[in-house]
Motif scaffolding. Structure first.
Motif, PDB file in Angstrom:
ATOM      1  N   SER A  70       1.843   6.263  13.184  1.00 36.74           N
ATOM      2  CA  SER A  70       2.354   5.742  11.925  1.00 36.74           C
ATOM      3  C   SER A  70       3.419   4.702  12.214  1.00 36.74           C
ATOM      4  CB  SER A  70       2.943   6.874  11.104  1.00 36.74           C
ATOM      5  OG  SER A  70       3.665   6.367  10.008  1.00 36.74           O
ATOM      6  N   TYR A  71       3.563   3.763  11.310  1.00 35.86           N
ATOM      7  CA  TYR A  71       4.624   2.778  11.448  1.00 35.86           C
ATOM      8  C   TYR A  71       5.974   3.462  11.434  1.00 35.86           C
ATOM      9  CZ  TYR A  71       7.795  -1.006  10.318  1.00 35.86           C
ATOM     10  OH  TYR A  71       8.839  -1.884  10.325  1.00 35.86           O
ATOM     11  N   PHE A  72       6.103   4.482  10.584  1.00 40.40           N
ATOM     12  CA  PHE A  72       7.356   5.211  10.465  1.00 40.40           C
ATOM     13  C   PHE A  72       7.359   6.364  11.463  1.00 40.40           C
ATOM     14  CE2 PHE A  72       6.320   3.814   6.084  1.00 40.40           C
ATOM     15  CZ  PHE A  72       7.343   2.917   5.911  1.00 40.40           C
ATOM     16  N   VAL A 255       0.358  -4.411  -2.271  1.00 40.47           N
ATOM     17  CA  VAL A 255       0.432  -2.961  -2.086  1.00 40.47           C
ATOM     18  C   VAL A 255       1.751  -2.626  -1.404  1.00 40.47           C
ATOM     19  CG1 VAL A 255      -0.765  -0.904  -1.326  1.00 40.47           C
ATOM     20  CG2 VAL A 255      -2.067  -2.981  -1.777  1.00 40.47           C
ATOM     21  N   CYS A 256       2.646  -2.068  -2.209  1.00 37.05           N
ATOM     22  CA  CYS A 256       3.992  -1.739  -1.748  1.00 37.05           C
ATOM     23  C   CYS A 256       4.042  -0.285  -1.303  1.00 37.05           C
ATOM     24  CB  CYS A 256       4.935  -1.994  -2.910  1.00 37.05           C
ATOM     25  SG  CYS A 256       6.642  -1.580  -2.571  1.00 37.05           S
ATOM     26  N   GLY A 257       3.343   0.568  -2.042  1.00 37.14           N
ATOM     27  CA  GLY A 257       3.324   1.987  -1.722  1.00 37.14           C
ATOM     28  C   GLY A 257       2.310   2.678  -2.609  1.00 37.14           C
ATOM     29  N   MET A 283      -5.966  -8.277  -1.810  1.00 41.94           N
ATOM     30  CA  MET A 283      -5.168  -7.055  -1.856  1.00 41.94           C
ATOM     31  C   MET A 283      -4.433  -6.996  -0.538  1.00 41.94           C
ATOM     32  SD  MET A 283      -6.805  -3.372  -2.718  1.00 41.94           S
ATOM     33  CE  MET A 283      -5.870  -1.857  -2.589  1.00 41.94           C
ATOM     34  N   GLU A 284      -3.117  -6.959  -0.616  1.00 43.82           N
ATOM     35  CA  GLU A 284      -2.373  -7.115   0.635  1.00 43.82           C
ATOM     36  C   GLU A 284      -1.232  -6.124   0.707  1.00 43.82           C
ATOM     37  OE1 GLU A 284      -1.597 -11.187   1.475  1.00 43.82           O
ATOM     38  OE2 GLU A 284      -0.451 -10.767   3.284  1.00 43.82           O
ATOM     39  N   GLY A 285      -1.204  -5.371   1.782  1.00 44.55           N
ATOM     40  CA  GLY A 285      -0.099  -4.463   2.019  1.00 44.55           C
ATOM     41  C   GLY A 285       1.038  -5.205   2.701  1.00 44.55           C
ATOM     42  N   PHE A 286       2.245  -4.742   2.463  1.00 49.17           N
ATOM     43  CA  PHE A 286       3.384  -5.406   3.111  1.00 49.17           C
ATOM     44  C   PHE A 286       4.496  -4.382   3.330  1.00 49.17           C
ATOM     45  CE2 PHE A 286       6.717  -5.691  -0.108  1.00 49.17           C
ATOM     46  CZ  PHE A 286       6.026  -5.260  -1.225  1.00 49.17           C
ATOM     47  N   MET A 287       5.396  -4.715   4.226  1.00 52.85           N
ATOM     48  CA  MET A 287       6.574  -3.869   4.454  1.00 52.85           C
ATOM     49  C   MET A 287       7.781  -4.770   4.527  1.00 52.85           C
ATOM     50  SD  MET A 287       5.186  -1.111   7.138  1.00 52.85           S
ATOM     51  CE  MET A 287       6.332   0.123   6.636  1.00 52.85           C
ATOM     52  N   ASP A 290       9.201  -6.822   7.544  1.00 48.17           N
ATOM     53  CA  ASP A 290       8.719  -8.144   7.956  1.00 48.17           C
ATOM     54  C   ASP A 290       9.455  -9.283   7.250  1.00 48.17           C
ATOM     55  OD1 ASP A 290       6.822  -7.007   9.606  1.00 48.17           O
ATOM     56  OD2 ASP A 290       5.237  -7.055   8.096  1.00 48.17           O
TER      57      ASP A 290
ATOM     58  N   LEU B 276      -3.223  -0.100   4.450  1.00 44.73           N
ATOM     59  CA  LEU B 276      -2.977  -1.509   4.123  1.00 44.73           C
ATOM     60  C   LEU B 276      -1.477  -1.797   4.190  1.00 44.73           C
ATOM     61  CD1 LEU B 276      -5.280  -2.155   1.002  1.00 44.73           C
ATOM     62  CD2 LEU B 276      -5.761  -2.704   3.386  1.00 44.73           C
ATOM     63  N   VAL B 277      -0.680  -0.825   3.753  1.00 45.30           N
ATOM     64  CA  VAL B 277       0.776  -0.994   3.772  1.00 45.30           C
ATOM     65  C   VAL B 277       1.303  -0.849   5.200  1.00 45.30           C
ATOM     66  CG1 VAL B 277       2.979  -0.178   2.875  1.00 45.30           C
ATOM     67  CG2 VAL B 277       0.931  -0.050   1.436  1.00 45.30           C
ATOM     68  N   ARG B 280       0.203  -3.626   7.148  1.00 40.44           N
ATOM     69  CA  ARG B 280       0.331  -4.939   6.471  1.00 40.44           C
ATOM     70  C   ARG B 280      -0.974  -5.732   6.566  1.00 40.44           C
ATOM     71  NH1 ARG B 280       3.803  -3.087  10.473  1.00 40.44           N
ATOM     72  NH2 ARG B 280       5.345  -4.771  10.764  1.00 40.44           N
ATOM     73  N   ILE B 281      -2.016  -5.127   6.055  1.00 42.73           N
ATOM     74  CA  ILE B 281      -3.348  -5.714   6.134  1.00 42.73           C
ATOM     75  C   ILE B 281      -3.638  -6.504   4.863  1.00 42.73           C
ATOM     76  CG2 ILE B 281      -5.823  -5.161   6.167  1.00 42.73           C
ATOM     77  CD1 ILE B 281      -4.954  -2.577   7.777  1.00 42.73           C
ATOM     78  N   ARG B 282      -4.253  -7.637   5.051  1.00 39.97           N
ATOM     79  CA  ARG B 282      -4.767  -8.407   3.916  1.00 39.97           C
ATOM     80  C   ARG B 282      -6.263  -8.142   3.804  1.00 39.97           C
ATOM     81  NH1 ARG B 282      -6.854 -13.488   4.113  1.00 39.97           N
ATOM     82  NH2 ARG B 282      -5.623 -14.181   5.901  1.00 39.97           N
ATOM     83  N   MET B 283      -6.679  -7.710   2.623  1.00 42.01           N
ATOM     84  CA  MET B 283      -8.092  -7.388   2.377  1.00 42.01           C
ATOM     85  C   MET B 283      -8.514  -8.258   1.207  1.00 42.01           C
ATOM     86  SD  MET B 283      -9.427  -3.541   1.763  1.00 42.01           S
ATOM     87  CE  MET B 283     -11.094  -3.187   1.208  1.00 42.01           C
TER      88      MET B 283
END
Lengths: 347, 347
Positions: A70-72, A255-257, A283-287, A290, B276-277, B280-283
């Motif tokens: 996991s990232y965390f 996608v934040c959470g 659709m894009e997840g981010f943290m 970054d 995705l979070v 940090r994936i872009r789909m």
């Protein structure tokens, strides 16, 4: 004998018991009474702080699972929970921090913390805002809202924006940013009080209580007859499936959470992903990690907005470190109204 | 009496019976014998063509559902299936087309078609490639691979690329484009023959038969110990869930289609979207219709590559219009090896 070397004081701590695959409960944490000497050990470069405010954030739930890769990093069972906090420096052997400084960054869920990983600590300069704001609008949730909205959503004036968990630490800001840009903004939340807050305090164009909507697809169709250009995703699961049905062509989902999923042993399935193709959705997840390079730019934007009252921020403050476990658990039941913090001590 | 006004000839047609929520079967289509006069009616601006090749494409399955608000208009029950084809102009009242021209574009699943919607028709100029290529590498699937890979995936030399349905009309090209760019490319397909094709004909670095992998996550971990930078998504469902587990930070998933889902009444749930979070994936979903402006640029790139044999293209040709229904159904069972076309007539 202790006067020069630092007084030894009692130090209440919130200990994380063990990994929890399903529903997090208060009994997964416990309070313990420890002691601490209020002096950085002579062979250590570190900062010793008195914690003033601790932050309850959804991502912390993820650290309470034993997820590989996991990232965390998972929490250490038997050790105090760690998280962001606002604190006052009691002693320091680090040249950048001195006794009396106010700081925020990663600290422990305890009254006093010896922080060796000082790279996460920032000195607080602007003190004419509530100190707890550094855990919310002026901290990680604020930058999360800023980066997630402006960098990921590519928003344009006049677009239709939907925010879930909209009264939360991040959601309330995303909605207000979107309004300032001239978007049409609807939020969902889990109680009448929160819906009132969204409409009357944060200035959302509309809002609804998702718990009172047996058919989320129908609710979204009602609030967005033209469809949704931008979805700021905080919850996941069924809401995401309903949103996909209501997205417009070339829509964006940041996608934040996915807070609705964190207490589930197996996340719910999302069925409507084929609509990503049909509607050419990104659709894009981010943290937020970054985007720390944007932090000073963000502060430049947001501090004047706070002072001119063009942006408001609502917090839910639990009193005393003993209230920490219950406050953290409350996030996943939606008990908090606004950003959840724990007030541990005054300056 | 018919010599000036056009001969009346028999015209076999493939009729679409009615909408199919579940598994598409041959009995959902039938062959009928109609007649057609080989002349454009005097009051119509249209082109009358003899169909030479018809294209079997996965998106056609979506037109066989009664989906409201779908990007693809549903087929008309009781009418011939429509799809892309290569044809020869028999008669024309449109100034841009004349008798004897070879064209490709939207036509009917029948021996002869009267095409009023001529805006989808393109004249074929370059004839030293197989005509059927205009339904594959030189047509929509080719441009799909080009746009989906270069525009959506933001590929870089050295990146790890995974392509599902990799021997199909689009996948075989994505893999070859990725190899030409200097990526490491692995493909999945549903038989040993296809896997051999991927490795030995298309030059993929590696390939596997997903039907022989009880644990797709483990398979992907084996083929991508460093993880996947780019996933070109053609199948959806369980494969997507497994890929999400194996994506690298800042990976990209271009969603071209989800063929494993088209014969299901309810699509499978995808459970791992929280990654995705974390990563940090872009789909991003896309449709070739948004990229027609790139078509001439694409041809400029790909025609020399074909002629220099730096790119190969494999087709699966069913003979005779009667074989259309079985060929179309075969797509969803993975019976085709390469791009599925139906050869209706010779020039």
């Amino acid at each position: 004998m202790e006067s020069d070397d630092g007084e030894v004081v009692s130090n209440k701590q919130v200990i994380f018991k063990d990994y929890v695959p399903g529903i997090l409960q208060e009994s997964d944490m416990y309070i313990t009474n420890s002691t601490i000497k209020l002096k950085v050990p002579s062979d250590t470069k570190a900062v010793l702080v008195k914690n003033l405010y601790l932050s309850c954030d959804p991502y912390m739930r993820i650290r309470m699972r034993s997820l590989q890769g996991s990232y965390f990093a998972p929490f250490n069972p038997g050790s105090p929970i760690t998280g962001r906090g606002v604190a006052k420096v009691v002693d320091s052997s680090h040249p950048d921090f001195k006794k009396g400084d106010l700081v925020y960054g990663m600290t422990g869920w305890e009254e006093y913390s010896l922080i060796a990983a000082t790279e996460s600590l920032f000195k607080i300069h602007d003190k004419d805002v509530p100190l707890s704001y550094y855990l919310g609008i002026l901290g990680m949730p604020g930058l999360t809202a800023y980066a997630g909205f402006y960098e990921i959503c590519s928003p344009k004036k006049g677009e239709y924006v939907f925010v879930s968990a909209a009264s939360g630490a991040v959601g309330q800001l995303v909605g207000q940013f979107a309004k300032l840009l001239g978007c049409y903004v609807v939020g969902s939340a889990g109680s009448k009080d929160k819906v009132d807050l969204l409409k009357n305090k944060f200035g959302f164009d509309d809002a609804f209580n998702y718990k009172e909507e047996p058919d989320l697809n129908a609710a979204l169709r009602r609030y967005f007859p033209e469809g949704i250009d931008i979805y700021f995703e905080n919850v996941g699961g069924k809401m995401l499936d309903a949103v996909l049905l209501n997205m417009r062509v070339h829509g964006r989902i940041s996608v934040c959470g996915m807070i609705s999923q964190y207490n589930l042993e197996q996340p719910e399935g999302v069925h409507n992903l084929m609509l990503l193709v049909m509607k050419r959705i990104r659709m894009e997840g981010f943290m937020v990690a970054d985007y720390t390079h944007l932090y000073s730019k963000y502060l430049e934007m947001v501090l004047p907005l706070i002072k001119e009252e063009k942006i408001v921020y609502v917090e839910d403050t639990a009193q005393g470190i003993e209230s920490g476990p219950s406050a953290l658990i409350g996030l996943f039941a939606g008990r908090n109204i606004g950003k959840q913090v724990v007030a541990v001590a005054s300056e």
